[in-house]
Design a protein around this motif. Sequence first.
Motif, PDB file in Angstrom:
ATOM      1  N   ILE A 256      12.364 -11.827 -12.080  1.00 17.41           N
ATOM      2  CA  ILE A 256      13.203 -12.305 -13.185  1.00 17.41           C
ATOM      3  C   ILE A 256      14.482 -12.960 -12.648  1.00 17.41           C
ATOM      4  N   GLU A 257      15.131 -12.317 -11.693  1.00 19.43           N
ATOM      5  CA  GLU A 257      16.381 -12.872 -11.166  1.00 19.43           C
ATOM      6  C   GLU A 257      16.161 -14.225 -10.501  1.00 19.43           C
ATOM      7  N   SER A 258      14.986 -14.436  -9.921  1.00 18.04           N
ATOM      8  CA  SER A 258      14.699 -15.688  -9.230  1.00 18.04           C
ATOM      9  C   SER A 258      14.650 -16.883 -10.170  1.00 18.04           C
ATOM     10  N   LEU A 259      14.425 -16.625 -11.451  1.00 13.42           N
ATOM     11  CA  LEU A 259      14.352 -17.721 -12.411  1.00 13.42           C
ATOM     12  C   LEU A 259      15.692 -18.416 -12.604  1.00 13.42           C
ATOM     13  N   SER A 260      16.774 -17.737 -12.262  1.00 15.42           N
ATOM     14  CA  SER A 260      18.104 -18.331 -12.423  1.00 15.42           C
ATOM     15  C   SER A 260      18.808 -18.510 -11.085  1.00 15.42           C
ATOM     16  N   ALA A 261      18.038 -18.542  -9.995  1.00 14.19           N
ATOM     17  CA  ALA A 261      18.609 -18.690  -8.660  1.00 14.19           C
ATOM     18  C   ALA A 261      17.905 -19.818  -7.912  1.00 14.19           C
ATOM     19  N   GLU A 262      18.463 -20.182  -6.768  1.00 10.58           N
ATOM     20  CA  GLU A 262      17.829 -21.194  -5.938  1.00 10.58           C
ATOM     21  C   GLU A 262      16.470 -20.684  -5.454  1.00 10.58           C
ATOM     22  N   PRO A 263      15.468 -21.556  -5.376  1.00 10.81           N
ATOM     23  CA  PRO A 263      14.143 -21.128  -4.927  1.00 10.81           C
ATOM     24  C   PRO A 263      14.198 -20.458  -3.556  1.00 10.81           C
ATOM     25  N   ALA A 264      13.535 -19.311  -3.442  1.00 11.49           N
ATOM     26  CA  ALA A 264      13.528 -18.558  -2.185  1.00 11.49           C
ATOM     27  C   ALA A 264      12.328 -17.622  -2.159  1.00 11.49           C
ATOM     28  N   ALA A 265      11.965 -17.170  -0.964  1.00 11.56           N
ATOM     29  CA  ALA A 265      10.899 -16.186  -0.793  1.00 11.56           C
ATOM     30  C   ALA A 265      11.505 -14.793  -0.721  1.00 11.56           C
ATOM     31  N   HIS A 266      10.926 -13.861  -1.448  1.00 11.64           N
ATOM     32  CA  HIS A 266      11.443 -12.494  -1.501  1.00 11.64           C
ATOM     33  C   HIS A 266      10.347 -11.513  -1.078  1.00 11.64           C
ATOM     34  N   PRO A 267      10.421 -10.950   0.122  1.00 10.56           N
ATOM     35  CA  PRO A 267       9.427  -9.953   0.566  1.00 10.56           C
ATOM     36  C   PRO A 267       9.694  -8.601  -0.092  1.00 10.56           C
ATOM     37  N   ILE A 268       8.633  -7.929  -0.500  1.00  9.83           N
ATOM     38  CA  ILE A 268       8.736  -6.650  -1.209  1.00  9.83           C
ATOM     39  C   ILE A 268       8.251  -5.535  -0.291  1.00  9.83           C
ATOM     40  N   ASP A 269       9.044  -4.484  -0.181  1.00 16.58           N
ATOM     41  CA  ASP A 269       8.725  -3.366   0.702  1.00 16.58           C
ATOM     42  C   ASP A 269       7.515  -2.561   0.209  1.00 16.58           C
ATOM     43  N   VAL A 270       6.865  -1.903   1.151  1.00 16.95           N
ATOM     44  CA  VAL A 270       5.755  -1.001   0.854  1.00 16.95           C
ATOM     45  C   VAL A 270       6.011   0.328   1.546  1.00 16.95           C
ATOM     46  N   SER A 271       5.281   1.356   1.120  1.00 18.07           N
ATOM     47  CA  SER A 271       5.446   2.670   1.747  1.00 18.07           C
ATOM     48  C   SER A 271       4.109   3.401   1.722  1.00 18.07           C
ATOM     49  N   LEU A 272       3.934   4.320   2.661  1.00 17.10           N
ATOM     50  CA  LEU A 272       2.720   5.132   2.751  1.00 17.10           C
ATOM     51  C   LEU A 272       2.845   6.344   1.836  1.00 17.10           C
ATOM     52  N   THR A 273       1.862   6.521   0.965  1.00 19.66           N
ATOM     53  CA  THR A 273       1.792   7.691   0.098  1.00 19.66           C
ATOM     54  C   THR A 273       0.546   8.495   0.478  1.00 19.66           C
ATOM     55  N   VAL A 274       0.757   9.627   1.130  1.00 21.43           N
ATOM     56  CA  VAL A 274      -0.366  10.437   1.618  1.00 21.43           C
ATOM     57  C   VAL A 274      -0.750  11.484   0.579  1.00 21.43           C
ATOM     58  N   ARG A 275      -2.031  11.469   0.192  1.00 27.43           N
ATOM     59  CA  ARG A 275      -2.557  12.483  -0.710  1.00 27.43           C
ATOM     60  C   ARG A 275      -3.799  13.096  -0.062  1.00 27.43           C
ATOM     61  N   LYS A 276      -4.760  13.526  -0.851  1.00 28.98           N
ATOM     62  CA  LYS A 276      -5.857  14.331  -0.298  1.00 28.98           C
ATOM     63  C   LYS A 276      -7.153  13.567  -0.039  1.00 28.98           C
ATOM     64  N   SER A 277      -7.147  12.249  -0.213  1.00 28.82           N
ATOM     65  CA  SER A 277      -8.405  11.519  -0.012  1.00 28.82           C
ATOM     66  C   SER A 277      -8.610  11.094   1.435  1.00 28.82           C
ATOM     67  N   THR A 278      -7.650  11.395   2.311  1.00 24.43           N
ATOM     68  CA  THR A 278      -7.805  11.089   3.727  1.00 24.43           C
ATOM     69  C   THR A 278      -7.669  12.388   4.523  1.00 24.43           C
ATOM     70  N   GLY A 279      -8.508  12.503   5.570  1.00 25.16           N
ATOM     71  CA  GLY A 279      -8.482  13.675   6.431  1.00 25.16           C
ATOM     72  C   GLY A 279      -8.946  13.290   7.824  1.00 25.16           C
ATOM     73  N   TYR A 280      -9.077  14.277   8.670  1.00 22.02           N
ATOM     74  CA  TYR A 280      -9.512  14.029  10.037  1.00 22.02           C
ATOM     75  C   TYR A 280     -10.917  13.440  10.076  1.00 22.02           C
ATOM     76  N   ALA A 281     -11.121  12.560  11.042  1.00 23.11           N
ATOM     77  CA  ALA A 281     -12.440  11.952  11.216  1.00 23.11           C
ATOM     78  C   ALA A 281     -13.493  13.030  11.408  1.00 23.11           C
ATOM     79  N   LYS A 282     -14.638  12.893  10.750  1.00 25.73           N
ATOM     80  CA  LYS A 282     -15.646  13.952  10.741  1.00 25.73           C
ATOM     81  C   LYS A 282     -16.236  14.199  12.142  1.00 25.73           C
ATOM     82  N   ASP A 283     -16.162  13.195  13.023  1.00 24.39           N
ATOM     83  CA  ASP A 283     -16.732  13.398  14.348  1.00 24.39           C
ATOM     84  C   ASP A 283     -15.830  14.156  15.302  1.00 24.39           C
ATOM     85  N   ILE A 284     -14.593  14.528  14.814  1.00 26.39           N
ATOM     86  CA  ILE A 284     -13.698  15.335  15.639  1.00 26.39           C
ATOM     87  C   ILE A 284     -13.406  16.681  14.999  1.00 26.39           C
ATOM     88  N   LEU A 285     -14.019  16.928  13.838  1.00 29.58           N
ATOM     89  CA  LEU A 285     -13.782  18.201  13.148  1.00 29.58           C
ATOM     90  C   LEU A 285     -14.483  19.346  13.876  1.00 29.58           C
TER      91      LEU A 285
END
Length: 325
Positions: free
Chosen positions: A296-325
């Motif tokens: 929204i703010e870019s609509l009233s500003a000079e054209p520019a590229a805006h990179p958006i941050d990301v983050s890791l969210t760890v829950r229960k769908s990932t675990g140790y590789a089965k071949d090392i369990l």
Amino acid sequence: MEKIRLRDIAEALGLSTATVSNVLNGKDDKVSPATRARVMEAVERSGYLPDRAEVLLGRNPSRMAGLVVNDHPEYSGHPLEDPYNAAFIDRLQKAAVRQGLELLVKTARTWEEAAQFASMWNMVGLVVSGFCDADYVSLKQTLKIPLTACDAFSTEAGFSSVTVKDREGGRLAGMHLKSLGHRRVTCVTTNLICDDLERIQGLRDAGLETDVFMISGDRSEMRRQFGERDFSRDTAVFCVSDRQALELLCILQERGIRVPEDLSVMGFDGIEPGLYAIPPLTTISQDLEAKARLAIESLSAEPAAHPIDVSLTVRKSTGYAKDIL
């Protein structure tokens, strides 16, 4: 194609040219809402819209911003019900209100439809989501108002972009899976361009080998492909979107494949339904608040590229590789 005239629209609707002209110029206080709606629908359908742009732009300054969402076939005709799109629209509407703007929303299959929509209204600018870079470039060349492109990779001058740090997100996903002993990851995607490719490249930056599992954008076909895939040699799957990952979790549960004991599953986007999946989905989360605010703010500003941050969210769908369990 023969040019559409004001008189043509009036005759098709059984109205006077004065009535149609008054609606198009905002002098419609004596016109019924039903008649106004008929005129606007006919105008949009006829292709008369580009001629309206100069009239509308000459009126008093607007406090309206527009959003066009790509009605891609993968949404099965319901793009606004997609959890990611719904969450983004919610935050974009709030960001618009904070700037004293009203938000108009439309879905479209082509950039030409988006251009017609923008021509209908006296907007301060247009936000477009889900199209490819070539569409953004063509759209900007047509518009007379500011444009913000969501998830654009083009360096074309003249419009702003708000783009997630896709490659960094892929790298974070790769580092997480690598820490769990996974050495090779199957990547689920519908294409190998733009943000999808960047996310997969990020996995490779983390030192992981990758296999690509190309799936259809059609939901029923996607589910069929998930149902027939042999996952016995896989230890981890990275889906380039949470929507794909959630579909996969459902199919794996139906097939009796345990997550994460038999197979780790990870997504990208951080949409809320992932929190309630079985098991809850590990994902790379986008900062949608920042994305909406900058759009929204870019609509009233000079054209520019805006990179958006990301983050890791760890829950229960990932675990140790089965071949090392």
